[in-house]
Scaffold this motif. Structure first.
Motif, mmCIF file in Angstrom:
data_model
loop_
_atom_site.group_PDB
_atom_site.id
_atom_site.type_symbol
_atom_site.label_atom_id
_atom_site.label_comp_id
_atom_site.label_asym_id
_atom_site.label_seq_id
_atom_site.Cartn_x
_atom_site.Cartn_y
_atom_site.Cartn_z
ATOM 1 N N MET A 125 0.821 -1.207 0.000
ATOM 2 C CA MET A 125 0.000 0.000 0.000
ATOM 3 C C MET A 125 0.854 1.256 0.000
ATOM 4 N N VAL A 126 1.906 1.257 0.809
ATOM 5 C CA VAL A 126 2.785 2.429 0.872
ATOM 6 C C VAL A 126 3.466 2.667 -0.466
ATOM 7 N N LEU A 127 3.896 1.597 -1.114
ATOM 8 C CA LEU A 127 4.660 1.726 -2.364
ATOM 9 C C LEU A 127 3.769 1.818 -3.597
ATOM 10 N N GLY A 128 2.474 1.540 -3.457
ATOM 11 C CA GLY A 128 1.579 1.556 -4.610
ATOM 12 C C GLY A 128 0.458 2.540 -4.431
ATOM 13 N N PRO A 129 -0.649 2.312 -5.134
ATOM 14 C CA PRO A 129 -1.771 3.253 -5.073
ATOM 15 C C PRO A 129 -2.585 3.162 -3.796
ATOM 16 N N GLY A 130 -2.325 2.176 -2.936
ATOM 17 C CA GLY A 130 -3.133 1.993 -1.735
ATOM 18 C C GLY A 130 -3.086 3.177 -0.786
ATOM 19 N N ALA A 131 -1.903 3.820 -0.656
ATOM 20 C CA ALA A 131 -1.780 4.947 0.264
ATOM 21 C C ALA A 131 -2.663 6.102 -0.170
ATOM 22 N N ALA A 132 -2.805 6.277 -1.481
ATOM 23 C CA ALA A 132 -3.577 7.406 -1.997
ATOM 24 C C ALA A 132 -5.077 7.187 -1.865
ATOM 25 N N GLY A 172 17.824 4.309 1.392
ATOM 26 C CA GLY A 172 17.387 5.429 0.583
ATOM 27 C C GLY A 172 17.241 6.698 1.412
ATOM 28 N N LEU A 173 16.918 7.801 0.758
ATOM 29 C CA LEU A 173 16.744 9.071 1.451
ATOM 30 C C LEU A 173 15.476 9.046 2.305
ATOM 31 N N THR A 174 15.493 9.822 3.378
ATOM 32 C CA THR A 174 14.283 10.006 4.179
ATOM 33 C C THR A 174 13.351 10.952 3.438
ATOM 34 N N VAL A 175 12.125 10.489 3.186
ATOM 35 C CA VAL A 175 11.184 11.235 2.339
ATOM 36 C C VAL A 175 9.792 11.202 2.968
ATOM 37 N N PRO A 176 8.873 12.076 2.528
ATOM 38 C CA PRO A 176 7.481 11.941 2.960
ATOM 39 C C PRO A 176 6.935 10.580 2.568
ATOM 40 N N LEU A 177 5.967 10.099 3.332
ATOM 41 C CA LEU A 177 5.432 8.750 3.128
ATOM 42 C C LEU A 177 5.025 8.498 1.671
ATOM 43 N N GLY A 178 4.402 9.484 1.029
ATOM 44 C CA GLY A 178 3.939 9.304 -0.343
ATOM 45 C C GLY A 178 5.044 9.154 -1.360
#
Length: 396
Positions: A173-180, A256-262
């Motif tokens: 979900m985090v890496l795909g469309p589920g979070a949105a 990887g870099l620290t980024v916003p969840l999206g």
């Protein structure tokens, strides 16, 4: 796949356009009716903390109905999103340790509601019996297809490695469309995971040894993937680094870099790229590899074929020279550009006498006069030469 229907008008094998228009008009209200009847008839779906959130389930129903109309109208469009949503329903059941009985019941209820609506509209509009017969055949075959996709997702999880039950689903979900879609919050709550504002993704080599018990409880883990990876809530720091050192004793991983969840997918993409560059010898790093220390290298080596094209253009003047002289000139020019035109500093980097560097630069300047005089062209030339040196290191 669903059988196509033979009807008059439109493409061969498709329902008549006027029938498609009639069915399309029913879609907006039909999705809500199907969902309400499933909640009423199937106990597992009557609770707000059931196998899927209302928003995620509605999206799946709407996608399924739209794809069905496309098929019976003779369309040939791909339905990857519909397929993935149906598989995700099956995965969700598996992650919660339940059987597929309730999901299969939901499919049966859904097709019964859809057929009642279609039959009522058919009587009202006096659709031909032949069309109705073939439409019924297609609809019930279609629901079997959707149920099979959910079974695939269910079996995929049941046969995977035994990470904590919710990790795979939450990571997808985090890496795909589920979070949105808003489904992430419900799935996270069901798993007892606090959704973070920022994350750092970690890429692991295939088959990496991992001691899951040494991981912090909030770290999400997927070791069953062809490219194993982790998610660190809140980003990477000294404490998380120490934790990963205990959990991953081989120390072969990239952060990887620290980024916003999206933007988690970007963080994972950079981490995987860094790990690949280390394996290829293009990055000198004993591990762990932190992307924040290699931003320039990741940028310069992000597109190999494009870099080749750029190098051909920028270094075209050297193409006819013997290889030894060409290497000497590019090495000297690169050091001179890095030293910002300071011959003494360039000589120190090359371990040469400053006069040797000045002599070589007089020859080089005659060849690259236009590029060295233009700040933008000089920047591009510097980037190409830096990437060239990285590649040479990997070749050696």
């Amino acid at each position: 796949m669903t059988k196509t229907l033979v009807g008059g008008g439109g493409r061969p094998g498709a329902l008549p356009p006027q029938v498609i228009a009639i069915l399309s008009a029913e879609l907006p209200t039909l999705a809500g009716e199907i969902i309400e009847e499933i909640r009423r008839s199937v106990p597992e779906y009557s609770r707000q903390d059931g196998p899927t959130t209302p928003a995620g389930f509605r999206v799946t129903v709407e996608q399924a109905m739209t794809a069905f109309l496309d098929q019976v109208s003779g369309g040939s469009g791909a339905h990857e999103r519909r397929d993935e949503l149906c598989r995700e329903l099956g995965r969700g059941v598996a992650y919660q340790g339940r059987t597929l009985d309730s999901l299969q019941a939901a499919y049966r209820v859904g097709v019964q509601v859809a057929w009642r609506r279609v039959a009522a509209v058919a009587r009202e509009r006096r659709l031909p019996a032949e069309v109705m017969s073939r439409l019924a055949e297609a609809l019930f075959a279609y629901i079997d297809e959707l149920a099979s996709l959910s079974v695939e997702g269910y079996l995929e999880v049941r046969s995977s490695a035994d990470e904590p039950p919710g990790d795979h689903r939450l990571l997808r979900m985090v890496l795909g469309p589920g979070a949105a879609t808003g489904a992430l919050a419900g799935a996270a709550a069901a798993s007892g995971w606090d959704v973070p504002d920022t994350v750092a993704m970690v890429a692991l080599p295939a088959g990496a040894r991992c001691f899951r018990e040494a991981m912090d409880a909030d770290v999400l883990v997927n070791l069953a993937d062809a490219e194993p990876h982790l998610l660190i809530p809140g980003g990477y720091g000294p404490e998380r680094g120490a934790m990963l050192g205990r959990a991953l004793p081989e120390r072969r991983f990239a952060v990887g870099l620290t980024v916003p969840l999206g933007e988690a997918a970007d963080s994972l993409r950079w981490a995987r790229r860094a790990l690949a560059l280390v394996d290829a010898g293009l990055l000198e790093d004993g591990g762990p590899t932190l992307c924040e220390r290699h931003l320039l290298e990741l940028w310069l080596l992000s597109d190999g074929p494009l870099l080749d094209q750029l190098a051909r253009r920028e270094l075209a003047a050297l193409s006819g020279l013997p290889r030894t002289r060409r290497m000497r000139m590019t090495e000297t020019l690169g050091a001179w550009l890095e030293a910002q035109g300071n011959a003494v500093e360039a000589a120190r980097r090359l371990r040469l006498h400053p006069q040797t560097v000045r002599y070589r630069m007089r020859q080089i300047s005659a060849t690259f006069d236009r590029q060295l005089a233009d700040p933008a062209a000089r920047f591009v030339l510097d980037a190409v030469l830096r990437a060239h040196r990285l590649r040479e290191r990997g070749a050696r």
